[in-house]
Write an enzyme that holds these catalytic residues in place. Structure first.
Site, PDB file in Angstrom:
ATOM      1  CB  SER A  95      -0.890  -0.069   1.305  1.00 36.52           C
ATOM      2  OG  SER A  95      -1.493   1.177   1.273  1.00 36.52           O
ATOM      3  CG  LEU A  97       6.610   5.851   0.957  1.00 36.75           C
ATOM      4  CD1 LEU A  97       6.651   6.916  -0.130  1.00 36.75           C
ATOM      5  CD2 LEU A  97       7.094   6.427   2.265  1.00 36.75           C
ATOM      6  CE1 TYR A 240       3.047   6.655  12.215  1.00 33.68           C
ATOM      7  CE2 TYR A 240       3.227   9.203  12.397  1.00 33.68           C
ATOM      8  CZ  TYR A 240       3.399   7.893  11.785  1.00 33.68           C
ATOM      9  OH  TYR A 240       3.846   8.265  10.404  1.00 33.68           O
ATOM     10  CE  LYS A 244       6.506   6.006  11.751  1.00 35.67           C
ATOM     11  NZ  LYS A 244       7.185   5.173  10.537  1.00 35.67           N
ATOM     12  CB  THR A 275      -0.489   6.884   1.879  1.00 30.70           C
ATOM     13  OG1 THR A 275      -0.711   7.090   3.170  1.00 30.70           O
ATOM     14  CG2 THR A 275       0.688   7.199   1.359  1.00 30.70           C
TER      15      THR A 275
HETATM   16  N1  LIG Z   1       1.139   8.743   5.012  1.00 32.74           N
HETATM   17  C1  LIG Z   1       1.801   9.595   5.473  1.00 32.74           C
HETATM   18  O1  LIG Z   1       1.349  10.880   5.808  1.00 32.74           O
HETATM   19  C2  LIG Z   1       3.197   9.563   6.253  1.00 32.74           C
HETATM   20  C3  LIG Z   1       3.801   8.333   6.149  1.00 32.74           C
HETATM   21  N2  LIG Z   1       4.841   7.904   6.850  1.00 32.74           N
HETATM   22  C4  LIG Z   1       5.120   6.543   6.880  1.00 32.74           C
HETATM   23  O2  LIG Z   1       5.244   6.024   5.804  1.00 32.74           O
HETATM   24  C5  LIG Z   1       5.368   4.633   5.842  1.00 32.74           C
HETATM   25  C6  LIG Z   1       4.311   4.137   4.957  1.00 32.74           C
HETATM   26  O3  LIG Z   1       2.926   4.193   5.352  1.00 32.74           O
HETATM   27  P1  LIG Z   1       1.845   4.698   4.411  1.00 32.74           P
HETATM   28  O4  LIG Z   1       2.207   4.294   3.034  1.00 32.74           O
HETATM   29  O5  LIG Z   1       1.489   6.093   4.438  1.00 32.74           O
HETATM   30  O6  LIG Z   1       0.486   4.108   4.852  1.00 32.74           O
HETATM   31  P2  LIG Z   1      -0.285   2.760   4.401  1.00 32.74           P
HETATM   32  O7  LIG Z   1      -1.161   2.542   5.488  1.00 32.74           O
HETATM   33  O8  LIG Z   1      -0.819   3.016   3.012  1.00 32.74           O
HETATM   34  O9  LIG Z   1       0.797   1.793   4.248  1.00 32.74           O
HETATM   35  C7  LIG Z   1       1.322   0.899   5.370  1.00 32.74           C
HETATM   36  C8  LIG Z   1       1.886  -0.210   5.060  1.00 32.74           C
HETATM   37  O10 LIG Z   1       2.529  -0.683   6.133  1.00 32.74           O
HETATM   38  C9  LIG Z   1       1.863  -2.120   6.124  1.00 32.74           C
HETATM   39  N3  LIG Z   1       1.830  -2.711   7.370  1.00 32.74           N
HETATM   40  C10 LIG Z   1       1.059  -2.198   8.491  1.00 32.74           C
HETATM   41  N4  LIG Z   1       1.255  -3.125   9.643  1.00 32.74           N
HETATM   42  C11 LIG Z   1       1.997  -4.000   9.303  1.00 32.74           C
HETATM   43  C12 LIG Z   1       2.457  -5.169   9.834  1.00 32.74           C
HETATM   44  N5  LIG Z   1       2.209  -5.412  11.316  1.00 32.74           N
HETATM   45  N6  LIG Z   1       3.313  -6.004   9.489  1.00 32.74           N
HETATM   46  C13 LIG Z   1       3.852  -5.943   8.238  1.00 32.74           C
HETATM   47  N7  LIG Z   1       3.343  -4.718   7.528  1.00 32.74           N
HETATM   48  C14 LIG Z   1       2.431  -3.947   8.007  1.00 32.74           C
HETATM   49  C15 LIG Z   1       0.692  -2.162   5.680  1.00 32.74           C
HETATM   50  O11 LIG Z   1       0.404  -3.480   5.223  1.00 32.74           O
HETATM   51  P3  LIG Z   1      -1.028  -4.060   5.201  1.00 32.74           P
HETATM   52  O12 LIG Z   1      -1.514  -3.946   3.654  1.00 32.74           O
HETATM   53  O13 LIG Z   1      -0.868  -5.508   5.165  1.00 32.74           O
HETATM   54  O14 LIG Z   1      -2.048  -3.390   6.382  1.00 32.74           O
HETATM   55  C16 LIG Z   1       0.900  -1.471   4.540  1.00 32.74           C
HETATM   56  O15 LIG Z   1       1.809  -1.996   3.381  1.00 32.74           O
HETATM   57  C17 LIG Z   1       5.048   4.535   7.301  1.00 32.74           C
HETATM   58  O16 LIG Z   1       5.897   3.998   8.129  1.00 32.74           O
HETATM   59  C18 LIG Z   1       4.511   5.863   7.732  1.00 32.74           C
HETATM   60  O17 LIG Z   1       4.664   6.005   9.275  1.00 32.74           O
HETATM   61  C19 LIG Z   1       5.679   8.973   7.528  1.00 32.74           C
HETATM   62  C20 LIG Z   1       5.227  10.452   7.240  1.00 32.74           C
HETATM   63  C21 LIG Z   1       3.877  10.649   6.516  1.00 32.74           C
HETATM   64  C1  LIG Z   2       8.668  30.053  13.004  1.00 34.76           C
HETATM   65  C2  LIG Z   2       7.313  29.871  12.684  1.00 34.76           C
HETATM   66  C3  LIG Z   2       7.216  28.385  12.817  1.00 34.76           C
HETATM   67  C4  LIG Z   2       5.890  27.917  12.956  1.00 34.76           C
HETATM   68  C5  LIG Z   2       5.642  26.514  13.524  1.00 34.76           C
HETATM   69  C6  LIG Z   2       4.435  26.401  14.000  1.00 34.76           C
HETATM   70  C7  LIG Z   2       4.021  25.006  14.500  1.00 34.76           C
HETATM   71  C8  LIG Z   2       2.958  24.234  13.587  1.00 34.76           C
HETATM   72  C9  LIG Z   2       2.778  23.021  13.561  1.00 34.76           C
HETATM   73  C10 LIG Z   2       2.890  22.235  12.584  1.00 34.76           C
HETATM   74  C11 LIG Z   2       2.713  20.867  12.618  1.00 34.76           C
HETATM   75  C12 LIG Z   2       3.239  19.843  11.440  1.00 34.76           C
HETATM   76  C13 LIG Z   2       2.832  18.500  11.716  1.00 34.76           C
HETATM   77  C14 LIG Z   2       3.240  17.547  10.425  1.00 34.76           C
HETATM   78  C15 LIG Z   2       2.941  16.137  11.033  1.00 34.76           C
HETATM   79  C16 LIG Z   2       3.481  15.404  10.027  1.00 34.76           C
HETATM   80  O1  LIG Z   2       3.819  15.782   8.785  1.00 34.76           O
HETATM   81  O2  LIG Z   2       3.443  13.995  10.295  1.00 34.76           O
HETATM   82  C17 LIG Z   2       3.579  13.146   9.179  1.00 34.76           C
HETATM   83  C18 LIG Z   2       2.932  12.031   9.665  1.00 34.76           C
HETATM   84  O3  LIG Z   2       3.580  10.973  10.141  1.00 34.76           O
HETATM   85  C19 LIG Z   2       1.325  11.956   9.396  1.00 34.76           C
HETATM   86  O4  LIG Z   2       1.060  10.924  10.408  1.00 34.76           O
HETATM   87  P1  LIG Z   2      -0.535  11.208  10.956  1.00 34.76           P
HETATM   88  O5  LIG Z   2      -1.031   9.832  11.226  1.00 34.76           O
HETATM   89  O6  LIG Z   2      -0.581  12.112  11.968  1.00 34.76           O
HETATM   90  O7  LIG Z   2      -1.422  11.704   9.596  1.00 34.76           O
END
Ligand SMILES: NC(=O)C1=CN([C@@H]2O[C@H](COP(=O)(O)OP(=O)(O)OC[C@H]3O[C@@H](n4cnc5c(N)ncnc54)[C@H](OP(=O)(O)O)[C@@H]3O)[C@@H](O)[C@H]2O)C=CC1
Ligand SMILES: CCCCCCCCCCCCCCCC(=O)OCC(=O)COP(=O)(O)O
Length: 358
Positions: A95, A97, A240, A244, A275
């Site tokens: 799925s 990324l 979460y 991380k 995603t």
């Molecule tokens: N989307 C975003 O906004 C952001 C994502 N990320 C990171 O990117 C990475 C990918 O996430 P993303 O593609 O967004 O999310 P998705 O939910 O689309 O994909 C997650 C993937 O991880 C797999 N997974 C989850 N749990 C397990 C498990 N227990 N064992 C094996 N595989 C597992 C899922 O498999 P299954 O299909 O089996 O569930 C799926 O393939 C993550 O680490 C996430 O934290 C970081 C920052 C931002």
């Molecule tokens: C000098 C001026 C600075 C101003 C800063 C203000 C602070 C604003 C806060 C911004 C927060 C940004 C959060 C970004 C979070 C993010 O990108 O997360 C990525 C993920 O992993 C998403 O996971 P989620 O499950 O939370 O959707």
């Protein structure tokens, strides 16, 4: 030049000036020159333009642009060469990324090992990639390995299956992950553990299981897909963000320890990506959140992020933030003005609580 500034230097006239008067003549000459000035200026400008266009500077400028383009092209070729035929393991390939990384790395000629929990989805992706061709690159049919990262007993077997696919591993991309939404006071410890098992203990165990083979070959690249939330903590994301932050810390330590074996470690910290992450997030009671958040829906395209990851690996970058300016600024704010950052987060928590109860 303004001729009036010469006046103090002209001889004082004791009689009315005649044409033989030296001071008078000097002044006339300066004034004449002053009248000629606009013509001289435009002449000078034309000469400078001639110089730029016909002699050194234009060819020099074109040369710089050419060199820069060549540098970029070489960088791109090196980046593609880096993964061509390399054995690249991607977790969470079913799925978001992970799936886009699979497509991008396959097109760049990598020999993929696709990992996930869903065997059917992995096989489907493997078939799709096997059927696709990339211009000027030899592509390879991917191998698939099915296991649950949150099951500590599954990792050793999965690692040996992964090694059997192509005999070794060049790049391990620890991408699989799960997010969480909930208040700390309501969250059961089982949920904390599940998020930590998936995002931290699983990837750590898999990395440790594959590391000895990399060390023996004195070659390997370990990648951790962390998050901006590995650098800053947001309210209602405790499990979460904690997982991380732990990921960032572990892989930073690893980088320093395996440098002696010529193994690279890259931590990628993306901002929001479009995603299924929010849809698949777990809540305080362990149920699925099941909502496509606006932040996620408006996030970056996973294809773009996958391409940026490929580029970062080709450049052997150690720590990469792939986010918009605001999240990136928030990371600096957390370091430089923590008091202000904490106040902003408290206000964010108040607002979120209020909107939930209204
Ligand atoms: N989307 C975003 O906004 C952001 C994502 N990320 C990171 O990117 C990475 C990918 O996430 P993303 O593609 O967004 O999310 P998705 O939910 O689309 O994909 C997650 C993937 O991880 C797999 N997974 C989850 N749990 C397990 C498990 N227990 N064992 C094996 N595989 C597992 C899922 O498999 P299954 O299909 O089996 O569930 C799926 O393939 C993550 O680490 C996430 O934290 C970081 C920052 C931002
Ligand atoms: C000098 C001026 C600075 C101003 C800063 C203000 C602070 C604003 C806060 C911004 C927060 C940004 C959060 C970004 C979070 C993010 O990108 O997360 C990525 C993920 O992993 C998403 O996971 P989620 O499950 O939370 O959707």
């Amino acid at each position: 030049m303004d001729p009036l500034i010469l006046v103090p230097y002209l001889p004082r006239a004791e009689r009315s000036p005649g044409p033989e008067d030296l001071g008078w003549r000097a002044m006339c000459q300066v004034l004449q020159e002053h009248q000629m000035c606009p013509r001289r200026k435009s002449l000078l400008r034309a000469r400078v333009m001639d110089f730029i266009t016909s002699t050194a500077i234009l060819p020099l400028l074109l040369g710089c642009v050419g060199l820069f383009s060549l540098f970029k092209l070489l960088q791109w070729l090196r980046m593609r060469a880096y993964v061509r035929n390399a054995v690249v393991v991607i977790t969470g390939a079913t799925s978001g990324l992970g799936r886009e990384c699979a497509r991008v790395f396959h097109a760049a000629g990598a020999r993929l090992v696709l990992c996930g929990r869903n065997a059917e989805a992995l096989e489907e992706l493997s078939q799709e990639l096997a059927a696709s061709r990339a211009p000027e690159v030899q592509t390879h049919k991917p191998c698939t390995v099915t296991f649950d990262l949150a099951d500590p007993g599954a990792i050793a077997g999965a690692a040996s299956e992964i090694l059997q696919c192509f005999g070794h591993v060049d790049v391990l991309i620890n991408n699989a992950g799960i997010s969480y939404r909930g208040a700390i006071v309501d969250t059961s410890p089982d949920v904390d553990k599940r998020v930590m098992e998936t995002n931290y203990f699983g990837p750590v165990a898999l990395t440790k299981a594959l590391l000895p083979a990399m060390i023996r070959r004195r070659q390997g690249h370990v990648v951790a897909i962390s998050s901006i939330q590995g650098k800053i903590s947001l309210p209602f994301r405790s499990a979460y963000a904690a997982s991380k932050h732990a990921t960032q810390a572990f892989f930073d330590c690893l980088r320093a320890e395996v440098e002696q074996h010529d193994i690279e470690v890259t931590v990628i910290s993306p901002g929001y990506i479009h995603t299924n992450l929010s849809l698949n997030a777990v809540t305080a009671d362990g149920s699925k959140y099941g909502v496509m958040d606006e932040t996620t829906a408006q996030g970056r395209s996973p294809v773009q992020v996958a391409q940026d990851i490929l580029a970062a690996l080709g450049k052997k970058k150690k720590d990469v933030v792939l986010a918009d300016p605001m999240p990136s600024l928030a990371v600096y704010l957390r370091t430089l003005a923590p008091g202000l950052f904490f106040r902003l987060m408290a206000s964010r928590a108040r607002k979120e609580r209020k909107s939930k109860h209204s």
